[in-house]
Design an enzyme around this catalytic site. Structure first.
Site, PDB file in Angstrom:
ATOM      1  N   LYS A  35       0.833  -1.199   0.000  1.00  0.00           N
ATOM      2  CA  LYS A  35       0.000   0.000   0.000  1.00  0.00           C
ATOM      3  C   LYS A  35       0.872   1.255   0.000  1.00  0.00           C
ATOM      4  O   LYS A  35       0.633   2.196  -0.742  1.00  0.00           O
ATOM      5  CB  LYS A  35      -0.851   0.033   1.276  1.00  0.00           C
ATOM      6  CG  LYS A  35      -2.253  -0.451   1.120  1.00  0.00           C
ATOM      7  CD  LYS A  35      -2.961  -0.114   2.420  1.00  0.00           C
ATOM      8  CE  LYS A  35      -4.358  -0.541   2.479  1.00  0.00           C
ATOM      9  NZ  LYS A  35      -4.961  -0.212   3.771  1.00  0.00           N
ATOM     10  N   THR A 119     -13.434   4.308  15.459  1.00  0.00           N
ATOM     11  CA  THR A 119     -14.586   4.185  16.358  1.00  0.00           C
ATOM     12  C   THR A 119     -14.247   3.182  17.462  1.00  0.00           C
ATOM     13  O   THR A 119     -13.994   2.011  17.178  1.00  0.00           O
ATOM     14  CB  THR A 119     -15.813   3.697  15.565  1.00  0.00           C
ATOM     15  OG1 THR A 119     -15.990   4.582  14.469  1.00  0.00           O
ATOM     16  CG2 THR A 119     -17.060   3.674  16.416  1.00  0.00           C
ATOM     17  N   PHE A 150     -16.847  11.080  10.688  1.00  0.00           N
ATOM     18  CA  PHE A 150     -18.219  10.847  10.223  1.00  0.00           C
ATOM     19  C   PHE A 150     -18.308  10.683   8.717  1.00  0.00           C
ATOM     20  O   PHE A 150     -19.377  10.834   8.130  1.00  0.00           O
ATOM     21  CB  PHE A 150     -19.124  12.000  10.674  1.00  0.00           C
ATOM     22  CG  PHE A 150     -19.190  12.162  12.163  1.00  0.00           C
ATOM     23  CD1 PHE A 150     -19.959  11.309  12.938  1.00  0.00           C
ATOM     24  CD2 PHE A 150     -18.450  13.141  12.807  1.00  0.00           C
ATOM     25  CE1 PHE A 150     -20.006  11.434  14.324  1.00  0.00           C
ATOM     26  CE2 PHE A 150     -18.484  13.277  14.182  1.00  0.00           C
ATOM     27  CZ  PHE A 150     -19.265  12.431  14.951  1.00  0.00           C
ATOM     28  N   LEU A 151     -17.178  10.419   8.077  1.00  0.00           N
ATOM     29  CA  LEU A 151     -17.203  10.354   6.603  1.00  0.00           C
ATOM     30  C   LEU A 151     -17.947   9.122   6.097  1.00  0.00           C
ATOM     31  O   LEU A 151     -17.956   8.069   6.727  1.00  0.00           O
ATOM     32  CB  LEU A 151     -15.780  10.389   6.027  1.00  0.00           C
ATOM     33  CG  LEU A 151     -14.785   9.282   6.353  1.00  0.00           C
ATOM     34  CD1 LEU A 151     -15.006   8.042   5.506  1.00  0.00           C
ATOM     35  CD2 LEU A 151     -13.381   9.807   6.144  1.00  0.00           C
ATOM     36  N   ALA A 250     -35.930   3.253   1.702  1.00  0.00           N
ATOM     37  CA  ALA A 250     -36.177   1.848   2.037  1.00  0.00           C
ATOM     38  C   ALA A 250     -35.399   0.969   1.064  1.00  0.00           C
ATOM     39  O   ALA A 250     -35.127   1.359  -0.069  1.00  0.00           O
ATOM     40  CB  ALA A 250     -37.664   1.566   1.930  1.00  0.00           C
ATOM     41  N   GLY A 251     -35.033  -0.203   1.506  1.00  0.00           N
ATOM     42  CA  GLY A 251     -34.289  -1.105   0.631  1.00  0.00           C
ATOM     43  C   GLY A 251     -34.035  -2.436   1.300  1.00  0.00           C
ATOM     44  O   GLY A 251     -34.770  -2.831   2.217  1.00  0.00           O
ATOM     45  N   CYS A 258     -19.473   0.288   8.851  1.00  0.00           N
ATOM     46  CA  CYS A 258     -19.793   0.987  10.108  1.00  0.00           C
ATOM     47  C   CYS A 258     -21.096   0.555  10.775  1.00  0.00           C
ATOM     48  O   CYS A 258     -21.079   0.085  11.910  1.00  0.00           O
ATOM     49  CB  CYS A 258     -19.818   2.486   9.862  1.00  0.00           C
ATOM     50  SG  CYS A 258     -18.183   3.129   9.524  1.00  0.00           S
ATOM     51  N   ARG A 325     -17.932  -4.994   2.308  1.00  0.00           N
ATOM     52  CA  ARG A 325     -18.192  -5.402   3.688  1.00  0.00           C
ATOM     53  C   ARG A 325     -19.682  -5.330   4.039  1.00  0.00           C
ATOM     54  O   ARG A 325     -20.326  -4.317   3.806  1.00  0.00           O
ATOM     55  CB  ARG A 325     -17.372  -4.540   4.653  1.00  0.00           C
ATOM     56  CG  ARG A 325     -15.921  -5.000   4.718  1.00  0.00           C
ATOM     57  CD  ARG A 325     -15.092  -4.122   5.601  1.00  0.00           C
ATOM     58  NE  ARG A 325     -14.778  -2.867   4.958  1.00  0.00           N
ATOM     59  CZ  ARG A 325     -14.047  -1.900   5.523  1.00  0.00           C
ATOM     60  NH1 ARG A 325     -13.587  -2.074   6.748  1.00  0.00           N
ATOM     61  NH2 ARG A 325     -13.801  -0.786   4.873  1.00  0.00           N
TER      62      ARG A 325
HETATM   63  C1  UDX Z   1     -21.752   5.508   7.430  1.00  0.00           C
HETATM   64  C2  UDX Z   1     -22.151   6.866   7.999  1.00  0.00           C
HETATM   65  O1  UDX Z   1     -23.025   7.537   7.085  1.00  0.00           O
HETATM   66  C3  UDX Z   1     -20.925   7.710   8.289  1.00  0.00           C
HETATM   67  O2  UDX Z   1     -21.311   8.941   8.910  1.00  0.00           O
HETATM   68  C4  UDX Z   1     -19.999   6.924   9.214  1.00  0.00           C
HETATM   69  O3  UDX Z   1     -18.839   7.645   9.494  1.00  0.00           O
HETATM   70  C5  UDX Z   1     -19.660   5.583   8.611  1.00  0.00           C
HETATM   71  O4  UDX Z   1     -20.854   4.868   8.313  1.00  0.00           O
HETATM   72  P1  UDX Z   1     -21.063   4.523   5.048  1.00  0.00           P
HETATM   73  O5  UDX Z   1     -21.010   3.189   5.721  1.00  0.00           O
HETATM   74  O6  UDX Z   1     -19.931   4.894   4.154  1.00  0.00           O
HETATM   75  O7  UDX Z   1     -21.157   5.698   6.143  1.00  0.00           O
HETATM   76  O8  UDX Z   1     -22.361   4.575   4.143  1.00  0.00           O
HETATM   77  P2  UDX Z   1     -23.833   5.213   4.193  1.00  0.00           P
HETATM   78  O9  UDX Z   1     -24.007   6.047   3.007  1.00  0.00           O
HETATM   79  O10 UDX Z   1     -24.157   5.797   5.497  1.00  0.00           O
HETATM   80  O11 UDX Z   1     -24.724   3.909   3.947  1.00  0.00           O
HETATM   81  C6  UDX Z   1     -24.649   2.776   4.811  1.00  0.00           C
HETATM   82  C7  UDX Z   1     -25.630   1.727   4.369  1.00  0.00           C
HETATM   83  O12 UDX Z   1     -26.966   2.152   4.595  1.00  0.00           O
HETATM   84  C8  UDX Z   1     -25.555   1.371   2.890  1.00  0.00           C
HETATM   85  O13 UDX Z   1     -25.668  -0.031   2.742  1.00  0.00           O
HETATM   86  C9  UDX Z   1     -26.746   2.072   2.269  1.00  0.00           C
HETATM   87  O14 UDX Z   1     -27.230   1.413   1.131  1.00  0.00           O
HETATM   88  C10 UDX Z   1     -27.740   1.984   3.429  1.00  0.00           C
HETATM   89  N1  UDX Z   1     -28.740   3.050   3.386  1.00  0.00           N
HETATM   90  C11 UDX Z   1     -28.392   4.360   3.560  1.00  0.00           C
HETATM   91  C12 UDX Z   1     -30.085   2.727   3.220  1.00  0.00           C
HETATM   92  O15 UDX Z   1     -30.449   1.545   3.070  1.00  0.00           O
HETATM   93  N2  UDX Z   1     -31.020   3.726   3.217  1.00  0.00           N
HETATM   94  C13 UDX Z   1     -30.691   5.031   3.387  1.00  0.00           C
HETATM   95  O16 UDX Z   1     -31.602   5.870   3.399  1.00  0.00           O
HETATM   96  C14 UDX Z   1     -29.333   5.359   3.552  1.00  0.00           C
END
Ligand code: UDX
Length: 440
Positions: A35, A119, A150-151, A250-251, A258, A325
């Site tokens: 890396k 975290t 929080f990214l 919804a999904g 995370c 993941r």
């Molecule tokens: C998340 C948090 O948003 C972020 O603040 C934290 O630091 C790390 O975890 P991330 O895991 O990158 O970020 O993705 P995110 O966009 O939050 O989506 C997470 C999961 O939730 C995905 O599988 C997404 O498809 C799902 N999701 C998100 C939904 O099913 N519905 C939504 O309305 C939003």
């Protein structure tokens, strides 16, 4: 300022590069030689929008090394951004955080604030400070501060450069001041608190979002039973500022690095303190069920899945990332394999990683159309733009039996009316169900 960052994953690397963008001199440290070599050549080991450009633009302020002493010796601030994966019992595995702390204790030769971005369970930073101070080899002041990240993957650079808030958890005004200086050029509200509260803010935020998703997913499941439309329901809810329109999609459930891990970690931590987090427990259970929703639905159309050709569109846990993941694909594809389905999968960036896990028994296709060719069933796991751009006609033309189970509500159901395609999404009823073409 002179800053070191431990870990070059999504959190560490993005933090390092964005701090360099703000004028700091940053050394990124990782144990992975490959890396580091890649980064030295100006290539990013992760798929993340805007990162390659930023990496090149700031190369003069960025150093990449596997030599932790070189990074930590004279840093004013050391960020820890290594993984805290889930252990078998749901608790967070802190071995990487402690490994870095051990190296810092051995090599830091000037007063420095060790900032934990990873975290970690509430109370970890207190223990980490004791650990560092007990092992330090030089007579310097080592203090630990919490600064949760929080990214979101896919928008990590934008989220880091323009954060919704910056949380600083420190036990001394001096440590808080150092972090204020780090973030001087950032335009975001600052929340300065103690370490435990900062650690809790991260879990409480992630778990709240997970809960919001599980809640809307349950409402969606109920919408299907009572004939309501979840997209309209979510829109109607979202205008209420107390609820907010985001994270109401919804999904087939949340995945990623995370939410699944952080919900389990908080649940575990509560249990450890003899308290049951009933809401978080429910969010986890709902999500586990939701991930299997399409497979369950497919039984409505095929009594037996054995031998079917199944098109799988999307493998990653969400669009914009190659990360697999906790992706729904990972629980569904083994089920399809057990049913001896012929699986034709497509994903714009996730196939290489998926192929490494499942080299055999899956036909990896180079377009969504190719994945659909001759299929009896299409399962949509990720709402990639290329998937959203598909027309009903493409499904009808390409598939042997055009049954589309959409786990991410990619299309307007009305578009499928009279198209000869059975279109079944989450929380919106089914279009074309009574065509009678699909019972087997
Ligand atoms: C998340 C948090 O948003 C972020 O603040 C934290 O630091 C790390 O975890 P991330 O895991 O990158 O970020 O993705 P995110 O966009 O939050 O989506 C997470 C999961 O939730 C995905 O599988 C997404 O498809 C799902 N999701 C998100 C939904 O099913 N519905 C939504 O309305 C939003």
């Amino acid at each position: 300022m002179k800053i070191a960052v431990a870990g070059t994953g999504y959190v560490g690397l993005v933090t390092g590069v964005c701090l360099a963008e703000h004028g700091h001199t940053v050394t990124c440290v990782d144990v992975d030689e490959q890396k580091i070599e890649q980064l030295r050549q100006g290539q990013t080991p992760i798929y993340e929008k805007d990162l390659p450009e930023l990496l090149v633009r700031n190369r003069e302020r960025l150093t990449f090394t596997t030599d932790c002493a070189a990074g930590y010796r004279d840093a004013q601030v050391i960020f820890i951004g290594v993984g805290t994966p889930e252990k078998r019992d749901g608790s967070a595995n802190l071995k990487y955080v402690y490994a870095v702390a051990g190296q810092i204790a051995e090599t830091a030769e000037r007063d420095c604030v060790v900032v934990v971005k990873s975290t970690v369970p509430i109370g970890t930073n207190d223990k980490l400070e004791e650990f560092l101070q007990a092992r330090q080899t030089h007579p310097v002041r080592l203090e630990v501060a919490s600064n949760p990240e929080f990214l979101s993957q896919g928008t990590a650079v934008r989220d880091t450069l323009h954060p919704s808030r910056i949380v600083i958890g420190a036990e001394s005004p001096e440590a808080a001041e150092v972090l204020r200086q780090v973030y001087q050029g950032f335009d975001a509200p600052l929340v300065v608190t103690n370490r435990r509260s900062a650690e809790m803010i991260k879990y409480a935020s992630n778990d709240f979002l997970a809960l919001k998703i599980s809640y809307i997913n349950e409402i969606a499941n109920l919408c299907e039973l009572v004939g309501a439309d979840i997209e309209d329901v979510a829109a109607g809810m979202g205008y209420d500022e107390r609820i907010g329109g985001r994270f109401l999609h919804a999904g087939i459930g949340y995945g990623g690095s995370c939410f699944p891990k952080d919900t389990k970690a908080l649940h575990w931590l509560a249990n450890f303190h003899d308290y049951e987090m009933k809401t978080v427990k429910a969010a986890i259970e709902v999500n586990d069920h939701q991930k299997l929703r399409l497979i369950k639905k497919s039984r409505k159309y095929y009594r037996d899945l054995k031998g079917l050709t199944v098109a799988v569109l999307g493998l990653t846990f969400k669009p914009g990332t190659d990360d697999l993941r906790e992706a729904p694909s990972l629980v569904n594809i083994p089920i399809l394999q057990d049913e001896e389905c012929r699986i034709q999968a497509w994903d714009p960036v996730g196939m290489e990683k998926f192929r490494a896990l499942y080299p055999d028994g899956i036909a990896y296709c180079d377009s969504p159309e190719a994945a659909l060719a001759g299929a009896d069933l299409c399962l949509i796991f990720t709402e990639w733009p290329q998937v959203k751009a598909l027309a009903p006609e493409t499904f009808r033309r390409q598939m042997r039996r055009a049954i589309v189970l959409d786990g991410r509500n990619c299309y307007e159901p009305e578009a499928f009316a009279g198209s000869g395609v059975v279109y079944d999404s989450v929380g919106r009823g089914t279009v074309g169900e009574d065509s009678g073409m699909c019972q087997r």
